[in-house]
Design an enzyme around this catalytic site. Structure first.
Site, PDB file in Angstrom:
ATOM      1  N   ASP A  13       0.820  -1.221   0.000  1.00  0.00           N
ATOM      2  CA  ASP A  13       0.000   0.000   0.000  1.00  0.00           C
ATOM      3  C   ASP A  13       0.849   1.265   0.000  1.00  0.00           C
ATOM      4  O   ASP A  13       0.411   2.316   0.459  1.00  0.00           O
ATOM      5  CB  ASP A  13      -0.960   0.025   1.202  1.00  0.00           C
ATOM      6  CG  ASP A  13      -1.808  -1.230   1.302  1.00  0.00           C
ATOM      7  OD1 ASP A  13      -2.460  -1.571   0.300  1.00  0.00           O
ATOM      8  OD2 ASP A  13      -1.804  -1.873   2.363  1.00  0.00           O
ATOM      9  N   LYS A  16       2.665   2.014  -5.153  1.00  0.00           N
ATOM     10  CA  LYS A  16       3.433   1.505  -6.291  1.00  0.00           C
ATOM     11  C   LYS A  16       2.780   1.862  -7.627  1.00  0.00           C
ATOM     12  O   LYS A  16       3.455   2.095  -8.617  1.00  0.00           O
ATOM     13  CB  LYS A  16       3.586  -0.018  -6.171  1.00  0.00           C
ATOM     14  CG  LYS A  16       4.378  -0.462  -4.961  1.00  0.00           C
ATOM     15  CD  LYS A  16       4.491  -1.977  -4.878  1.00  0.00           C
ATOM     16  CE  LYS A  16       3.185  -2.658  -4.539  1.00  0.00           C
ATOM     17  NZ  LYS A  16       2.672  -2.324  -3.194  1.00  0.00           N
ATOM     18  N   GLY A  42      -3.648  -4.205  -4.848  1.00  0.00           N
ATOM     19  CA  GLY A  42      -4.484  -3.088  -5.248  1.00  0.00           C
ATOM     20  C   GLY A  42      -3.662  -1.852  -5.508  1.00  0.00           C
ATOM     21  O   GLY A  42      -2.856  -1.455  -4.673  1.00  0.00           O
ATOM     22  N   HIS A  43      -3.820  -1.269  -6.685  1.00  0.00           N
ATOM     23  CA  HIS A  43      -3.109  -0.038  -7.026  1.00  0.00           C
ATOM     24  C   HIS A  43      -4.124   1.042  -7.379  1.00  0.00           C
ATOM     25  O   HIS A  43      -5.029   0.798  -8.186  1.00  0.00           O
ATOM     26  CB  HIS A  43      -2.179  -0.263  -8.222  1.00  0.00           C
ATOM     27  CG  HIS A  43      -1.071  -1.222  -7.941  1.00  0.00           C
ATOM     28  ND1 HIS A  43      -0.444  -1.967  -8.911  1.00  0.00           N
ATOM     29  CD2 HIS A  43      -0.472  -1.571  -6.777  1.00  0.00           C
ATOM     30  CE1 HIS A  43       0.483  -2.735  -8.368  1.00  0.00           C
ATOM     31  NE2 HIS A  43       0.485  -2.499  -7.076  1.00  0.00           N
ATOM     32  N   GLN A 225       2.175  -6.510  -3.483  1.00  0.00           N
ATOM     33  CA  GLN A 225       2.536  -6.646  -2.066  1.00  0.00           C
ATOM     34  C   GLN A 225       3.849  -5.894  -1.797  1.00  0.00           C
ATOM     35  O   GLN A 225       4.059  -4.841  -2.362  1.00  0.00           O
ATOM     36  CB  GLN A 225       2.604  -8.120  -1.650  1.00  0.00           C
ATOM     37  CG  GLN A 225       1.248  -8.795  -1.563  1.00  0.00           C
ATOM     38  CD  GLN A 225       0.740  -9.290  -2.897  1.00  0.00           C
ATOM     39  OE1 GLN A 225       1.473  -9.873  -3.673  1.00  0.00           O
ATOM     40  NE2 GLN A 225      -0.525  -9.064  -3.156  1.00  0.00           N
TER      41      GLN A 225
END
Length: 426
Positions: A13, A16, A42-43, A225
């Site tokens: 988180d 990235k 999740g991005h 991650q």
């Protein structure tokens, strides 16, 4: 032209997607590649004020001239993949080309079932998984009963592999977890239903990427991650099931280590973590609540609240070392603008002794207490700054102090979610 790796240097988180999106807006980036993880990642990317969330898709999918690659190290839920693609198409997004590795492993519905019932069974000892089947899919891969993307196109092979995969799982589901058995035919029918749409996207991505590098094209490898969630180098067992460190990129994409030119570690100006596990700088006071609120610290994929804490330079140095970082990309500096003094963890105190580097054992890390230095805050809104020199002097000093104690130089700093809110550190 280079091969560039962008990865998380904390517990995930970190932003990235922002770093990757910034790089893929450059015409020199030809391929954007995911090499590990699944749709538990999740991005969040903001383009022209519009917010997009990607989970399984590489961030390069929002750049029309970029080829996005889901490589062999990823575990793929076809249902999640097409749901994401359909959502972008519904928003009339001009997408780039997508290629999926024939050797990537498939997340079937039974993986999610096993993930959820196992986590419930663990009770207070739960790992904190997303329940999306990523761990069980990787377990099947290592146990050699996994299903690959290529298997979806041969019904006989698929049937045989699903049968082998379900043999033990059905015993566990019915006799241990008191759940119904899953039939082979229902799984085969479900997976075969994705085959026609998926087949045009499938390729030998290792060959594709090596040929691209041979031709002088630039390839960006996007991490999912983060370092502290790596199955070997993270806070085991509170980790993911793959290797999101730089070394995992080579395995997950089928390229050699000599191909990589640049390794960028993305790191927040403070620290967050989702799920269970040790977190030395975690805050349980008003400062923690304030970081959570201002930073909007809710998981993109899971919707779970992120635990918040101050910047941890020990973790940063560790990430720099195990990844061989060439530079850091810092995000969310703007979140800290209202503090007069900002604590930074520079070492740990464990059983009365100071440790400047990561403790060797899990039990030591669980007992680690942060040793803080306090840096002066700046008190001004910095979201409108467009160069590093425009930042208040104390904000510049904060960045330089963290750079000195983190093990690698700082390449850029984010002062907001937008593409334009990134400052190159001179």
């Amino acid at each position: 032209m280079p091969a560039i790796v962008v990865l998380g240097a904390q517990w995930g988180d970190e932003g990235k997607g922002k770093a990757t999106d910034l790089l893929t807006t450059d015409d020199a980036i030809d391929y954007c590649v995911r090499t590990s993880g699944g749709h538990n990642a999740g991005h969040t990317i903001v383009v022209n004020g519009e917010r997009f969330a990607t989970h399984l898709l590489p961030s390069g999918i929002l750049t029309p001239d970029c080829t996005s690659v889901i490589a062999n190290g990823v575990v793929v839920s076809p249902e999640a993949l097409f749901r994401e693609l359909d959502a972008l198409e519904a928003r009339n997004v001009d997408m780039g080309r997508l290629v999926v590795s024939a050797n990537a492993h498939v997340i079937a519905s039974y993986h999610s079932t096993v993930d959820k019932v196992t986590e419930r069974f663990l009770g207070k000892n739960k790992i904190g998984t997303t329940g999306r089947g990523i761990g069980p899919a990787y377990a099947d891969k290592i146990n050699r009963v996994g299903i690959r993307i290529a298997d979806l196109f041969d019904e006989q092979i698929l049937h045989e592999k699903v049968e082998a995969a379900l043999e033990l799982k059905n015993h566990l589901l019915t006799k241990v977890y008191n759940r119904r058995a899953i039939t082979v035919d229902e799984v085969v029918e479900e997976l075969r239903g994705y085959a026609d749409r998926l087949e045009p996207m499938v390729a030998d991505t290792s060959l594709l990427l090596n040929q691209a590098l041979d031709e002088g094209r630039t390839v960006l490898f996007e991490g999912a991650q983060a370092t502290m969630l790596d199955v070997d180098h993270g806070t085991y067992p509170f980790v993911t099931s793959s290797s999101p460190v730089a070394g995992g990129v080579c395995v997950g994409a089928g390229i050699g280590p000599t191909r990589i030119d640049r390794v960028i570690g993305v790191i927040k100006a403070y620290t967050t973590r989702v799920g269970s596990g040790p977190f030395p700088t975690e805050l349980f006071d008003d400062d923690g609540a304030k970081l959570w609120e201002i930073g909007g610290e809710v998981g993109v994929s899971t919707g779970r609240d992120r635990r918040c804490g101050w910047y941890d330079a020990v973790v940063a140095r560790y990430a720099s070392r195990v990844n061989g970082l060439t530079e850091f990309f810092m995000t969310k500096l703007d979140v800290l603008s209202s503090w007069e003094q900002i604590p930074v963890c520079v070492a740990y105190e464990i059983d009365g002794e100071r440790h400047d580097e990561m403790p060797m054992t899990q039990s030591m890390f669980h007992r680690a207490k942060p040793v803080y230095e306090h840096l002066d805050g700046w008190g001004d809104d910095i979201s409108g700054c467009r160069t590093f020199e425009e930042l208040p002097k104390n904000a510049q000093r904060y960045v330089r102090a963290l750079e000195e104690m983190s093990g690698s130089r700082f390449w850029a700093v984010g002062v907001g979610p937008g593409r334009e809110q990134t400052l190159v550190v001179s």
